[in-house]
Write an enzyme that holds these catalytic residues in place. Structure first.
Site, PDB file in Angstrom:
ATOM      1  N   ASP A  13       1.029  -1.171   0.205  1.00 47.14           N
ATOM      2  CA  ASP A  13      -0.167   0.064  -0.180  1.00 47.14           C
ATOM      3  C   ASP A  13       0.827   1.351   0.013  1.00 47.14           C
ATOM      4  O   ASP A  13       2.567   1.438   0.100  1.00 47.14           O
ATOM      5  CB  ASP A  13      -1.027  -0.050   1.251  1.00 47.14           C
ATOM      6  CG  ASP A  13      -1.880   1.050   1.038  1.00 47.14           C
ATOM      7  OD1 ASP A  13      -2.852   2.118   0.402  1.00 47.14           O
ATOM      8  OD2 ASP A  13      -2.533   1.949   2.224  1.00 47.14           O
ATOM      9  N   SER A  14       0.311   2.342  -0.301  1.00 45.78           N
ATOM     10  CA  SER A  14       0.947   3.641  -0.047  1.00 45.78           C
ATOM     11  C   SER A  14       1.803   3.533   1.400  1.00 45.78           C
ATOM     12  O   SER A  14       1.850   4.830   1.849  1.00 45.78           O
ATOM     13  CB  SER A  14       0.602   4.823  -0.279  1.00 45.78           C
ATOM     14  OG  SER A  14      -1.038   4.678   0.424  1.00 45.78           O
ATOM     15  N   CYS A  76      -4.548  -1.771  -2.223  1.00 49.58           N
ATOM     16  CA  CYS A  76      -4.351  -0.615  -1.925  1.00 49.58           C
ATOM     17  C   CYS A  76      -5.476   0.066  -3.160  1.00 49.58           C
ATOM     18  O   CYS A  76      -5.207  -0.577  -4.048  1.00 49.58           O
ATOM     19  CB  CYS A  76      -3.678   0.565  -2.101  1.00 49.58           C
ATOM     20  SG  CYS A  76      -3.302   1.891  -2.975  1.00 49.58           S
ATOM     21  N   GLU A 155      -3.247   8.891   8.904  1.00 51.70           N
ATOM     22  CA  GLU A 155      -1.873   8.633   8.753  1.00 51.70           C
ATOM     23  C   GLU A 155      -1.489   9.654   9.569  1.00 51.70           C
ATOM     24  O   GLU A 155      -0.391   9.469  10.498  1.00 51.70           O
ATOM     25  CB  GLU A 155      -1.607   9.617   7.388  1.00 51.70           C
ATOM     26  CG  GLU A 155      -1.246   8.062   6.790  1.00 51.70           C
ATOM     27  CD  GLU A 155      -0.384   6.737   6.039  1.00 51.70           C
ATOM     28  OE1 GLU A 155       0.580   7.126   6.950  1.00 51.70           O
ATOM     29  OE2 GLU A 155      -1.019   5.646   5.518  1.00 51.70           O
ATOM     30  N   CYS A 187     -10.939   2.637  -0.090  1.00 49.88           N
ATOM     31  CA  CYS A 187      -9.799   3.106   0.174  1.00 49.88           C
ATOM     32  C   CYS A 187      -8.994   2.223   1.480  1.00 49.88           C
ATOM     33  O   CYS A 187     -10.139   2.038   2.489  1.00 49.88           O
ATOM     34  CB  CYS A 187      -9.367   4.500   0.319  1.00 49.88           C
ATOM     35  SG  CYS A 187      -7.125   4.672   0.845  1.00 49.88           S
ATOM     36  N   HIS A 189      -7.155   3.018   3.735  1.00 50.87           N
ATOM     37  CA  HIS A 189      -7.376   3.926   5.430  1.00 50.87           C
ATOM     38  C   HIS A 189      -8.683   3.757   5.244  1.00 50.87           C
ATOM     39  O   HIS A 189      -8.701   4.079   6.806  1.00 50.87           O
ATOM     40  CB  HIS A 189      -6.468   5.179   4.254  1.00 50.87           C
ATOM     41  CG  HIS A 189      -5.171   4.921   3.958  1.00 50.87           C
ATOM     42  ND1 HIS A 189      -4.635   4.229   3.426  1.00 50.87           N
ATOM     43  CD2 HIS A 189      -3.951   5.823   4.902  1.00 50.87           C
ATOM     44  CE1 HIS A 189      -3.422   4.645   3.559  1.00 50.87           C
ATOM     45  NE2 HIS A 189      -2.912   5.521   4.358  1.00 50.87           N
TER      46      HIS A 189
HETATM   47  N1  DGL Z   1      -5.123   3.223   0.991  1.00 50.12           N
HETATM   48  C1  DGL Z   1      -5.341   3.392  -0.286  1.00 50.12           C
HETATM   49  C2  DGL Z   1      -6.037   3.298  -1.593  1.00 50.12           C
HETATM   50  O1  DGL Z   1      -6.510   2.060  -1.105  1.00 50.12           O
HETATM   51  C3  DGL Z   1      -4.252   4.946  -0.928  1.00 50.12           C
HETATM   52  C4  DGL Z   1      -4.137   6.026  -0.362  1.00 50.12           C
HETATM   53  C5  DGL Z   1      -3.667   7.308  -0.886  1.00 50.12           C
HETATM   54  O2  DGL Z   1      -2.632   7.234  -0.425  1.00 50.12           O
HETATM   55  O3  DGL Z   1      -4.110   7.850  -1.075  1.00 50.12           O
HETATM   56  O4  DGL Z   1      -6.686   3.519  -2.413  1.00 50.12           O
END
Ligand code: DGL
Length: 271
Positions: A13-14, A76, A155, A187, A189
């Site tokens: 993931d990011s 992600c 984050e 997402c 996150h």
């Molecule tokens: N967690 C990621 C996603 O599912 C990326 C979030 C990001 O870095 O913008 O899209």
């Protein structure tokens, strides 16, 4: 074959968001080894171009291959939307994304076929959720909403904060006032904001976290390819980031049901 069975699953993931998927893999496939990569130096992915996300994904996959992974989960949504199709054609390692599992789960949940998707700009603009949902259920109505501030809030650890509640209200009011009965946390996150989102959307809206279904898909894939590790032996989890290892460690320990001791930092641009 035994060596392949013991090989780890690569998850990336990011940043910390993919830990919500790793957590689900740990739950559903407790014997599997995992190598996790969080691209903390280049986060957020949500506002970056498709070309950049493809380049980042290629580099991470090449890195994960040096760890001899047997399969990869793109934990992600943004990287799934922008890069999955391309990297699947370029690499031999089997790769799973999170969008198809999420779309399938939402279709199973919805009663009125009105589905909301909250995601990053990249994911929403790609329209991939809409496309995949329509492939399965052409009559479904999909309402997408980009929520770019959710990732930095997560984050920063602002999962329970009045600022987060205000931002949720700004982004999700229209969806709350619509007839959507099922909402995808599009997402990885966002499951970390799950309780705040559930509270805001109210009981009438089912909240779908694609992680559960993605882990099920992985289980199925490993079984089909006879690569599943179910020997009850001690498993190994490794964590890598491209920056800010100490902060990541703190976060990982608040998300995962086990104590993370070491986070390795790698220069991902070398791959
Ligand atoms: N967690 C990621 C996603 O599912 C990326 C979030 C990001 O870095 O913008 O899209």
């Amino acid at each position: 074959m035994e060596d392949l069975k013991k090989a780890p699953i690569g998850v990336f993931d990011s940043g910390v968001g993919g830990l919500t998927v790793a957590r689900e893999i740990m739950r559903q496939l407790p014997d599997e080894n995992i190598v996790y990569f969080g691209d903390t130096a280049r986060l957020p992915y949500g506002s970056k171009s498709k070309d950049s996300i493809i380049r980042f994904s290629r580099q991470i996959i090449r890195f994960l291959q040096t760890r001899h992974v047997k399969a990869i989960v793109i934990a992600c949504n943004t990287a799934t939307a922008q890069a999955l199709e391309t990297v699947r054609q370029e690499f031999d390692t089997p790769i799973i994304g999170v969008i198809e599992p999420g779309a399938r789960a939402a279709i199973n949940e919805t009663k009125n076929k009105k589905i909301g998707v909250a995601g990053t700009e990249g994911t929403i603009l790609s329209q991939m959720y809409t496309r995949v949902i329509h492939e399965i259920e052409p009559e479904a109505e999909v309402m997408g909403k980009a929520c770019p501030l959710f990732v930095p809030l997560v984050e920063e650890g602002f999962t329970k904060h009045h600022i987060t509640e205000e931002v949720i209200d700004i982004y999700l009011r229209e969806m709350k006032e619509s007839e959507v009965d099922t909402m995808i946390l599009g997402c990885t996150h966002y499951p970390l904001l799950r309780s705040a989102i559930i509270e805001y959307m109210g009981e009438g809206v089912r909240i779908v976290n694609p992680a559960y279904e993605a882990a099920m898909d992985l289980k199925k894939l490993l079984k089909e390819k006879n690569m599943n590790k179910e020997d009850g032996e001690f498993n190994r989890y490794e964590f890598y980031v491209s920056d800010a290892a100490a902060k990541f460690k703190q976060f990982a320990n608040s998300v995962l049901p086990y104590n993370v001791e070491t986070i390795h930092q790698v220069n991902i641009e070398e791959f």
